[in-house]
Design an enzyme around this catalytic site. Structure first.
Site, PDB file in Angstrom:
ATOM      1  N   CYS A   1      -4.722  -3.019   2.860  1.00  0.00           N
ATOM      2  CA  CYS A   1      -4.398  -2.956   4.288  1.00  0.00           C
ATOM      3  C   CYS A   1      -5.571  -3.271   5.218  1.00  0.00           C
ATOM      4  CB  CYS A   1      -3.768  -1.613   4.625  1.00  0.00           C
ATOM      5  SG  CYS A   1      -2.955  -1.693   6.247  1.00  0.00           S
TER       6      CYS A   1
ATOM      7  N   LYS B   1      -9.408   1.998  -1.686  1.00  0.00           N
ATOM      8  CA  LYS B   1      -9.603   1.426  -0.343  1.00  0.00           C
ATOM      9  C   LYS B   1     -10.947   1.810   0.259  1.00  0.00           C
ATOM     10  CE  LYS B   1      -6.936   1.161   4.001  1.00  0.00           C
ATOM     11  NZ  LYS B   1      -5.666   1.638   4.594  1.00  0.00           N
TER      12      LYS B   1
ATOM     13  N   GLU C   1       0.857  -1.197   0.000  1.00  0.00           N
ATOM     14  CA  GLU C   1       0.000   0.000   0.000  1.00  0.00           C
ATOM     15  C   GLU C   1       0.892   1.246   0.000  1.00  0.00           C
ATOM     16  OE1 GLU C   1      -1.468   0.792   3.970  1.00  0.00           O
ATOM     17  OE2 GLU C   1      -3.290   1.753   3.226  1.00  0.00           O
TER      18      GLU C   1
HETATM   19  N1  CDT Z   1      -2.807   1.315   6.557  1.00  0.00           N
HETATM   20  C1  CDT Z   1      -3.704   0.697   7.325  1.00  0.00           C
HETATM   21  O1  CDT Z   1      -4.845   0.497   6.921  1.00  0.00           O
HETATM   22  N2  CDT Z   1      -3.309   0.339   8.555  1.00  0.00           N
HETATM   23  C2  CDT Z   1      -4.204  -0.206   9.517  1.00  0.00           C
HETATM   24  C3  CDT Z   1      -3.804   0.205  10.878  1.00  0.00           C
HETATM   25  C4  CDT Z   1      -4.944   0.100  11.791  1.00  0.00           C
HETATM   26  S1  CDT Z   1      -4.741   0.996  13.228  1.00  0.00           S
HETATM   27  C5  CDT Z   1      -5.501   2.510  12.921  1.00  0.00           C
HETATM   28  C6  CDT Z   1      -4.296  -1.730   9.462  1.00  0.00           C
HETATM   29  O2  CDT Z   1      -5.412  -2.238   9.540  1.00  0.00           O
HETATM   30  O3  CDT Z   1      -3.292  -2.414   9.406  1.00  0.00           O
END
Ligand code: CDT
Length: 310
Positions: free
Chosen positions: A168, A123, A46
């Site tokens: 993500c 996303k 990402e």
């Molecule tokens: N980039 C991303 O989506 N990171 C999130 C972090 C969650 S904590 C706010 C993830 O789900 O890995």
């Protein structure tokens, strides 16, 4: 057998000061290695072109447009597309997209082996918050800088199988995989940037977070009988740690390859898309076993509402 030789191209940290050009050079080096190892599809993280900028709070969010790409490919990324075409390798990577009419998305694209973009995903599940939050150990301002994706969860056939994309935080939501599962997905590509500690619970560190990563990806793969390729940007970016743990999971939910470092690291695995058919025709034969008459709440209600106490 229908083989896709997939390369999960984990990337180490990208600092605020690193140029797109320097990052693209690293991506090309990973691609050269992937090609030498026989890959026909390479998957990057990402927001692969920049540091994970949603950790920085600014009042005037227009200042942040320098982190966004106005077109793809552009001058910085064209060498990557050209090298992909030379190697005849398909690719998937994430970037921050600013559309001509001013919309901001956290986006991923899929190209075919000639470097032509055949698929785009924006996303859907944006984590974090909109305003500065002093109670967190670090900020995660995706809800400030991006709009929720407007394209849904699609799949593409251009690479010979049924390929889907997610980004993500999407990997933690069963709906992500199931919507693609209902389109017969055979391989889901997911890039991520995940902080090594929970901003709202510091005792939740790397080990627990890697557990949640594996748990989510393995469950998504198994419950939809699909390959899942999940690829991290990892390491310490301007003092902020992201965990690695990129992994390739088979349609039985088992990990077949997993990164060992928090730097640029390549995993290559030969994935037989026909291996998805056992699960899809037996325990997860959706047509035979799903009971949609009981699933209405999934699309009619967003938050949990327990019944009133008696
Ligand atoms: N980039 C991303 O989506 N990171 C999130 C972090 C969650 S904590 C706010 C993830 O789900 O890995």
């Amino acid at each position: 057998m229908r083989i896709v030789n997939v390369a999960a191209a984990q990337m180490g940290p990208i600092q605020k000061a690193d140029s797109r050009g320097a990052v693209v050079k690293r991506m090309i080096a990973l691609m050269d290695e992937a090609s030498a190892r026989g890959a026909d599809l390479i998957v990057y993280p990402e927001l692969a072109l920049t540091t994970f900028f949603p950790r920085w709070y600014v009042e005037d969010r227009a200042e942040f447009d320098s982190w966004f790409e106005r077109e793809m490919p552009n001058d910085a990324t064209r060498p990557l597309f050209e090298r992909a075409a030379q190697h005849q390798i398909a690719m998937n990577f994430g970037y921050a997209e600013l559309t001509p009419d001013g919309h901001h998305f956290n986006t991923a694209i899929l190209t075919d082996k000639s470097g032509k973009i055949v698929g785009k995903y924006r996303k859907v599940h944006l984590p974090g918050h909109t305003y500065y939050d002093a109670n967190r150990s670090h900020q995660h301002l995706e809800k400030r800088y991006f709009e929720p994706g407007d394209l849904g969860f699609n799949v593409w056939r251009e690479l010979g199988g049924v390929i889907g994309m997610a980004i993500c935080n999407d990997r933690r939501w069963p709906e992500t995989y199931r919507v693609m599962g209902l389109q017969g997905v055979e391989m889901v590509l997911i890039g991520y940037n995940t902080p090594s500690e929970n901003a709202e619970r510091r005792e939740e560190g790397t080990e627990k977070r890697m557990f949640h990563n594996r748990l989510s990806v393995q469950a998504g793969a198994y419950q939809n009988a699909t390959w899942v390729v999940a690829v991290a940007k990892a390491g310490v970016e301007d003092g902020h740690a992201l965990f690695g743990g990129s992994l390739i999971v088979d349609p039985n939910g088992e990990i077949v390859a997993e990164a060992e470092t928090e730097g640029d690291e390549l995993l290559v695995h030969s994935c037989d898309l026909d291996a998805t058919s056992f699960g899809k025709t037996t325990i997860f034969n959706f047509a035979q076993h799903r009971r949609i008459e009981h699933y209405g709440l999934i699309t009619s209600r967003t938050g949990a509402v327990p019944p009133p106490e008696k």
